[in-house]
Scaffold this motif. Structure first.
Motif, short mmCIF file in Angstrom:
data_model
loop_
_atom_site.label_atom_id
_atom_site.label_comp_id
_atom_site.label_asym_id
_atom_site.label_seq_id
_atom_site.Cartn_x
_atom_site.Cartn_y
_atom_site.Cartn_z
N ARG A 19 0.83 -1.21 0.00
CA ARG A 19 0.00 0.00 0.00
C ARG A 19 0.86 1.26 0.00
O ARG A 19 0.54 2.25 -0.65
CB ARG A 19 -0.91 0.00 1.23
CG ARG A 19 -1.98 -1.07 1.20
CD ARG A 19 -2.85 -1.03 2.45
NE ARG A 19 -3.82 -2.11 2.42
CZ ARG A 19 -3.60 -3.32 2.90
NH1 ARG A 19 -2.43 -3.62 3.46
NH2 ARG A 19 -4.53 -4.25 2.81
N ASP A 91 0.24 7.58 -0.76
CA ASP A 91 -0.81 6.81 -0.08
C ASP A 91 -1.36 7.63 1.08
O ASP A 91 -0.66 8.46 1.65
CB ASP A 91 -0.25 5.48 0.43
CG ASP A 91 0.89 5.66 1.43
OD1 ASP A 91 1.93 6.23 1.04
OD2 ASP A 91 0.76 5.24 2.58
N PHE A 97 -10.40 3.45 1.07
CA PHE A 97 -9.93 2.83 -0.16
C PHE A 97 -10.91 3.15 -1.29
O PHE A 97 -12.11 3.10 -1.11
CB PHE A 97 -9.81 1.31 0.01
CG PHE A 97 -9.36 0.62 -1.25
CD1 PHE A 97 -8.04 0.64 -1.63
CD2 PHE A 97 -10.27 -0.03 -2.06
CE1 PHE A 97 -7.62 0.03 -2.80
CE2 PHE A 97 -9.88 -0.65 -3.24
CZ PHE A 97 -8.54 -0.62 -3.61
N ILE A 133 -5.95 4.50 1.01
CA ILE A 133 -5.69 3.08 1.25
C ILE A 133 -6.53 2.55 2.40
O ILE A 133 -6.46 1.38 2.74
CB ILE A 133 -4.18 2.81 1.52
CG1 ILE A 133 -3.70 3.52 2.79
CG2 ILE A 133 -3.34 3.21 0.31
CD1 ILE A 133 -2.31 3.09 3.24
N THR A 149 0.52 -6.01 1.64
CA THR A 149 0.02 -6.05 0.27
C THR A 149 -1.50 -5.91 0.27
O THR A 149 -2.16 -6.06 1.30
CB THR A 149 0.44 -7.37 -0.42
OG1 THR A 149 -0.01 -8.46 0.37
CG2 THR A 149 1.96 -7.45 -0.59
N TRP A 150 -2.03 -5.63 -0.90
CA TRP A 150 -3.46 -5.40 -1.05
C TRP A 150 -4.26 -6.68 -0.82
O TRP A 150 -3.84 -7.76 -1.22
CB TRP A 150 -3.77 -4.87 -2.45
CG TRP A 150 -3.04 -3.61 -2.77
CD1 TRP A 150 -1.86 -3.50 -3.46
CD2 TRP A 150 -3.41 -2.28 -2.39
NE1 TRP A 150 -1.50 -2.18 -3.54
CE2 TRP A 150 -2.43 -1.41 -2.90
CE3 TRP A 150 -4.49 -1.74 -1.68
CZ2 TRP A 150 -2.48 -0.03 -2.72
CZ3 TRP A 150 -4.55 -0.37 -1.50
CH2 TRP A 150 -3.55 0.47 -2.02
N GLU A 154 -9.50 -5.62 -2.67
CA GLU A 154 -8.92 -4.35 -3.10
C GLU A 154 -8.26 -4.51 -4.47
O GLU A 154 -8.36 -3.62 -5.32
CB GLU A 154 -7.87 -3.88 -2.09
CG GLU A 154 -8.44 -3.50 -0.74
CD GLU A 154 -7.36 -3.25 0.30
OE1 GLU A 154 -7.57 -2.36 1.15
OE2 GLU A 154 -6.32 -3.94 0.29
N GLN A 155 -7.59 -5.63 -4.68
CA GLN A 155 -6.85 -5.85 -5.92
C GLN A 155 -7.73 -5.75 -7.16
O GLN A 155 -7.29 -5.25 -8.19
CB GLN A 155 -6.16 -7.22 -5.89
CG GLN A 155 -4.95 -7.25 -5.00
CD GLN A 155 -4.29 -8.62 -4.96
OE1 GLN A 155 -4.76 -9.56 -5.60
NE2 GLN A 155 -3.23 -8.75 -4.19
N LEU A 158 -7.93 -2.12 -8.18
CA LEU A 158 -6.68 -1.38 -8.45
C LEU A 158 -6.52 -0.95 -9.91
O LEU A 158 -6.15 0.20 -10.16
CB LEU A 158 -5.46 -2.17 -7.99
CG LEU A 158 -5.16 -2.10 -6.49
CD1 LEU A 158 -3.96 -2.99 -6.16
CD2 LEU A 158 -4.89 -0.67 -6.04
#
Length: 191
Positions: A19, A91, A97, A133, A149-150, A154-155, A158
């Motif tokens: 992030r 960020d 997010f 984030i 990591t996401w 969330e991924q 992105l």
């Protein structure tokens, strides 16, 4: 006319896709879409993109987050780029997010990268694109969250968020800060 577009992050494979490194991810996506390649240079990885008669210097500082100001200052001076043509991508824990917020100035919000840039430049009067984030972590686990990591959910958002960041960069360069803020602020991507 020249612009310095700075994506904040930390170098090293252990920080990749975290992030905290979203600034690097945004510039990687922008460079890829523009067929530009980063080259390791003094104080960072640098790529140049031409956009309708304007030159964009993309900078991923290699000074680590807490010393980002040194790289920003060096490249501003080297390329003779005015403060109003600088955009820093960072960020932001305070934003949910999916939220992107462009500002023309402001406090560091507790972000060490912005804190160092403000200190070195002697001002907070430069544009910054804050990439939300979120802050979904238990008390005492902020560092683990930021350097994590996401999540899978969330991924999936992105790519759309990175594309929106590309649009914001292009608009900032071609239409200016004010119009870009009006066009993009307040729109959440994940809905």
């Amino acid at each position: 006319m020249k612009y310095l577009i700075v994506g904040l992050g930390n170098i090293g494979p252990e920080y990749q896709d975290t992030r905290h490194n979203i600034g690097f991810s945004v510039l990687d996506a922008f460079a890829e879409a523009s067929n530009a390649v980063f080259e390791d240079m003094r104080y960072g990885a640098v790529a140049e993109v031409k956009l309708k008669g304007r030159s964009l210097v993309l900078l991923k500082p290699n000074t680590y987050m807490n010393l980002s100001g040194k790289a920003v200052s060096y490249w501003m001076q080297r390329e003779k780029i005015a403060l109003e043509n600088v955009l820093v991508i960072v960020d932001d824990l305070a934003l949910p997010f999916g939220t992107l917020r462009l500002r023309g100035q402001g406090s560091d919000g507790g972000h060490n990268g912005l804190k160092n840039i403000n200190l070195i430049l002697g001002t907070d009067n430069y544009a910054r694109l804050r990439f939300g984030i979120g802050n979904v972590f238990s008390k005492g686990y902020q560092i683990d969250y930021v350097l994590g990591t996401w999540h899978e959910d969330e991924q999936k958002h992105l790519p759309a968020m990175l594309h929106r960041c590309e649009e914001i960069i292009v608009s900032f360069v071609l239409q200016g800060l004010g119009k870009t803020m009006t066009m993009f602020n307040g729109k959440v991507i994940t809905e």
